[in-house]
Design a protein around this motif. Sequence first.
Motif, mmCIF file in Angstrom:
data_model
loop_
_atom_site.group_PDB
_atom_site.id
_atom_site.type_symbol
_atom_site.label_atom_id
_atom_site.label_comp_id
_atom_site.label_asym_id
_atom_site.label_seq_id
_atom_site.Cartn_x
_atom_site.Cartn_y
_atom_site.Cartn_z
ATOM 1 N N MET A 1 -18.588 -49.159 94.375
ATOM 2 C CA MET A 1 -18.425 -48.106 94.971
ATOM 3 C C MET A 1 -18.864 -46.960 94.175
ATOM 4 S SD MET A 1 -15.691 -44.956 95.984
ATOM 5 C CE MET A 1 -15.032 -46.322 96.926
ATOM 6 N N SER A 2 -19.805 -45.831 93.655
ATOM 7 C CA SER A 2 -20.480 -45.230 92.552
ATOM 8 C C SER A 2 -19.591 -43.532 92.973
ATOM 9 C CB SER A 2 -22.108 -44.708 92.981
ATOM 10 O OG SER A 2 -22.025 -43.191 91.792
ATOM 11 N N LEU A 3 -18.496 -43.277 92.337
ATOM 12 C CA LEU A 3 -17.738 -42.060 92.648
ATOM 13 C C LEU A 3 -18.303 -40.989 92.743
ATOM 14 C CD1 LEU A 3 -14.914 -43.422 90.568
ATOM 15 C CD2 LEU A 3 -14.642 -43.940 92.738
ATOM 16 N N ARG A 4 -19.726 -40.690 91.772
ATOM 17 C CA ARG A 4 -20.776 -39.284 91.364
ATOM 18 C C ARG A 4 -21.215 -38.991 93.034
ATOM 19 N NH1 ARG A 4 -20.734 -42.235 87.181
ATOM 20 N NH2 ARG A 4 -20.472 -41.272 85.442
ATOM 21 N N GLN A 5 -20.869 -40.231 93.949
ATOM 22 C CA GLN A 5 -21.932 -39.995 95.317
ATOM 23 C C GLN A 5 -20.538 -39.663 96.853
ATOM 24 O OE1 GLN A 5 -24.404 -44.161 95.949
ATOM 25 N NE2 GLN A 5 -25.102 -43.165 94.120
ATOM 26 N N THR A 6 -20.764 -39.363 97.851
ATOM 27 C CA THR A 6 -20.008 -39.174 98.676
ATOM 28 C C THR A 6 -19.822 -40.295 99.360
ATOM 29 O OG1 THR A 6 -21.917 -38.581 100.080
ATOM 30 C CG2 THR A 6 -20.580 -36.901 99.534
ATOM 31 N N SER A 7 -20.413 -41.441 99.365
ATOM 32 C CA SER A 7 -20.246 -42.382 99.789
ATOM 33 C C SER A 7 -19.823 -42.577 101.257
ATOM 34 C CB SER A 7 -18.755 -43.577 99.519
ATOM 35 O OG SER A 7 -17.528 -43.163 100.104
ATOM 36 N N SER A 8 -20.677 -41.351 101.519
ATOM 37 C CA SER A 8 -20.985 -41.502 103.546
ATOM 38 C C SER A 8 -21.667 -41.488 103.540
ATOM 39 C CB SER A 8 -19.543 -40.867 103.715
ATOM 40 O OG SER A 8 -19.921 -40.868 105.257
ATOM 41 N N ASN A 9 -22.723 -42.460 104.152
ATOM 42 C CA ASN A 9 -23.676 -42.026 104.661
ATOM 43 C C ASN A 9 -24.222 -41.486 106.350
ATOM 44 O OD1 ASN A 9 -24.972 -42.942 102.811
ATOM 45 N ND2 ASN A 9 -24.678 -45.007 103.363
ATOM 46 N N SER A 10 -22.394 -41.316 106.892
ATOM 47 C CA SER A 10 -22.665 -40.851 108.250
ATOM 48 C C SER A 10 -22.204 -39.318 108.123
ATOM 49 C CB SER A 10 -21.612 -41.393 108.858
ATOM 50 O OG SER A 10 -19.779 -40.956 108.140
ATOM 51 N N LYS A 11 -23.559 -38.607 109.074
ATOM 52 C CA LYS A 11 -22.482 -37.325 109.425
ATOM 53 C C LYS A 11 -21.233 -37.212 109.309
ATOM 54 C CE LYS A 11 -27.324 -35.745 111.880
ATOM 55 N NZ LYS A 11 -28.058 -36.253 113.085
ATOM 56 N N PHE A 12 -21.004 -35.760 108.773
ATOM 57 C CA PHE A 12 -19.841 -35.516 108.643
ATOM 58 C C PHE A 12 -19.461 -34.900 110.422
ATOM 59 C CE2 PHE A 12 -16.263 -31.839 110.148
ATOM 60 C CZ PHE A 12 -15.115 -32.141 109.033
ATOM 61 N N PRO A 13 -18.398 -35.850 110.610
ATOM 62 C CA PRO A 13 -18.011 -35.242 112.765
ATOM 63 C C PRO A 13 -17.804 -34.989 113.614
ATOM 64 C CG PRO A 13 -16.097 -36.289 111.540
ATOM 65 C CD PRO A 13 -16.762 -36.001 110.061
ATOM 66 N N ALA A 14 -18.539 -33.643 113.194
ATOM 67 C CA ALA A 14 -17.358 -32.346 113.729
ATOM 68 C C ALA A 14 -17.283 -32.534 115.094
ATOM 69 C CB ALA A 14 -19.183 -30.756 113.879
ATOM 70 N N LYS A 15 -18.420 -33.205 115.964
ATOM 71 C CA LYS A 15 -18.386 -33.109 117.873
ATOM 72 C C LYS A 15 -17.020 -34.004 118.045
ATOM 73 C CE LYS A 15 -23.112 -32.842 118.931
ATOM 74 N NZ LYS A 15 -24.354 -34.519 119.250
ATOM 75 N N THR A 16 -16.556 -34.759 117.201
ATOM 76 C CA THR A 16 -15.492 -35.566 116.787
ATOM 77 C C THR A 16 -14.208 -34.962 116.963
ATOM 78 O OG1 THR A 16 -16.225 -37.884 116.440
ATOM 79 C CG2 THR A 16 -14.043 -37.830 116.306
ATOM 80 N N LEU A 90 -28.064 -29.673 110.122
ATOM 81 C CA LEU A 90 -28.113 -31.233 111.783
ATOM 82 C C LEU A 90 -28.473 -32.328 110.511
ATOM 83 C CD1 LEU A 90 -30.488 -29.146 113.757
ATOM 84 C CD2 LEU A 90 -27.630 -29.582 114.169
ATOM 85 N N GLU A 91 -28.792 -31.975 109.414
ATOM 86 C CA GLU A 91 -28.491 -33.518 109.123
ATOM 87 C C GLU A 91 -27.657 -33.660 108.530
ATOM 88 O OE1 GLU A 91 -31.443 -33.419 105.402
ATOM 89 O OE2 GLU A 91 -33.753 -33.153 107.188
ATOM 90 N N LYS A 92 -26.644 -32.983 107.865
ATOM 91 C CA LYS A 92 -25.421 -33.199 107.094
ATOM 92 C C LYS A 92 -23.940 -33.087 108.246
ATOM 93 C CE LYS A 92 -26.736 -31.069 103.076
ATOM 94 N NZ LYS A 92 -26.119 -30.575 101.883
ATOM 95 N N ALA A 93 -24.486 -32.907 109.075
ATOM 96 C CA ALA A 93 -22.710 -33.054 110.256
ATOM 97 C C ALA A 93 -24.006 -32.827 111.764
ATOM 98 C CB ALA A 93 -22.188 -31.588 110.126
ATOM 99 N N ASP A 94 -22.450 -33.741 112.678
ATOM 100 C CA ASP A 94 -23.101 -34.049 113.734
ATOM 101 C C ASP A 94 -22.439 -32.632 114.522
ATOM 102 O OD1 ASP A 94 -23.448 -35.652 116.078
ATOM 103 O OD2 ASP A 94 -21.382 -35.929 116.823
ATOM 104 N N LEU A 95 -23.790 -31.426 114.970
ATOM 105 C CA LEU A 95 -23.093 -30.360 115.765
ATOM 106 C C LEU A 95 -24.500 -30.549 116.878
ATOM 107 C CD1 LEU A 95 -23.725 -28.384 112.353
ATOM 108 C CD2 LEU A 95 -21.587 -28.355 113.846
#
Length: 456
Positions: A1-16, A90-95
């Motif tokens: 895991m690269s600590l310099r990256q967010t390591s999560s390709n998924s959007k922020f789960p705002a709707k959840t 919209l790219e970064k969060a599930d809105l």
Amino acid sequence: MSLRQTSSNSKFPAKTHARKVADELGVDNGLIYLPGQLESTWEDSDMGPSFRQRRYFYYLTGADFAGCAVTYDMNLLLWFGTTPTPAKCLEKADLDEVKYVSDLPKYLISKLATVQQLYVLRESQMPKLGSLGVLTPQVRVDTTSLLPAISEARVVKTDYEIAMIRIACAVSSKAHHDVCARFLYFKNECEIEATFSASCIASNSHAQSYPVIAGSGTNAGTLHYDSNNEPLEGRQVVVLDAGAERNCYASDITRTLPIGGKFTREGKASTTFLQLHAHMVAANGLLHLGILHNGSAREIFANGTTAAFFPHVLGHHVGLEVHDVPGREKLMLQADGLPSVVRRSKRTPITPGILQAMIKDAAGVYGGPFTGRRELDAGMVVTIEPGIYFCREYIEASFLKKPEHAKYINREVLEKYWGVGGVRIEDCILVTGEGHENISSAAPKGERMLNIINRR
């Protein structure tokens, strides 16, 4: 895991997150409105504090910049902001939709004409409608239900949140390792803080979850010491309590390091039983050291005297705050008739009276065991942080001057331990369906820590 990256390709789960809040509210109609934090400057200056987003707002949006607001009408999650562009948001969060904040008053007026309930966190966060109008009489404003609903929703973390806390713990664990690797060269507490912070920034975590605590000697006996400016010479241990943030999610890790690379007899004795937990363990350990005497461990524990050396709670939730919201129930036992003795942090002292009340609660005196205490659920992240402290001012004033406690404390033996100050070991624990996982175990401790410090 690269600590310099967010390591999560998924959007922020705002709707959840929004659906969890709606479930806690128990309604299917109404409008939630939350404003984000505004930028601020210091008085008579064009500079200001580092921006820190409101955590309840962030929980519904994933937006970590100023001048924003969010609405949720139980079906549509709409986010208003200034920068970056709506498309980027919209790219970064599930809105469902993102608009510019200048459109907010007009949108609210039209939406509030069709709903009967408006939920806001507190009265000071009511929407400002400007010249467009005022709330129609049929709209009921609820300023009390949303705070406990979001707090409860935040207790059990989503997969995205757990991923962020894992990264924060990984960054912090590496920083603790880097401090250990250079520890023998340090002359002052400030060098410890600088090394830890620099390591986190190099891993692209620029914010700390709380000010770094690097307390040596008697400073180690102060729970939230943060001056970090005194020399290490002539002292026994350093308590390093420090954790980085990643995307607003916290970590919280503490290690006790021996100055010179080797624990003194007193320092080693103080840390031997720390990785177990609670006051009965402390009572037995302090009896073994001779600091406590004239009674059994159970007798001294029941008297509340162990609070002299272990004056804080055993742990707290971790999430968007380092001492995260506990929801509707507390982690700790809570005696009937007492105020809420433990909110969310170890800052609240555990006095002998509170300890005795908690013991009675556990024994069923106040209506059965576990009164007011939350059971651990899969997805929670909590700390386990036992500590033993030798804070002269506190112990002398609150225990040695009171005969009911002084009779159990051996002053002559205790005199040898004032210089230790205190010791604490703390890890972040993820509760799983099968048990638990220590997600900060990469931070060195025990023999591994000593090997790194001494380059063995």
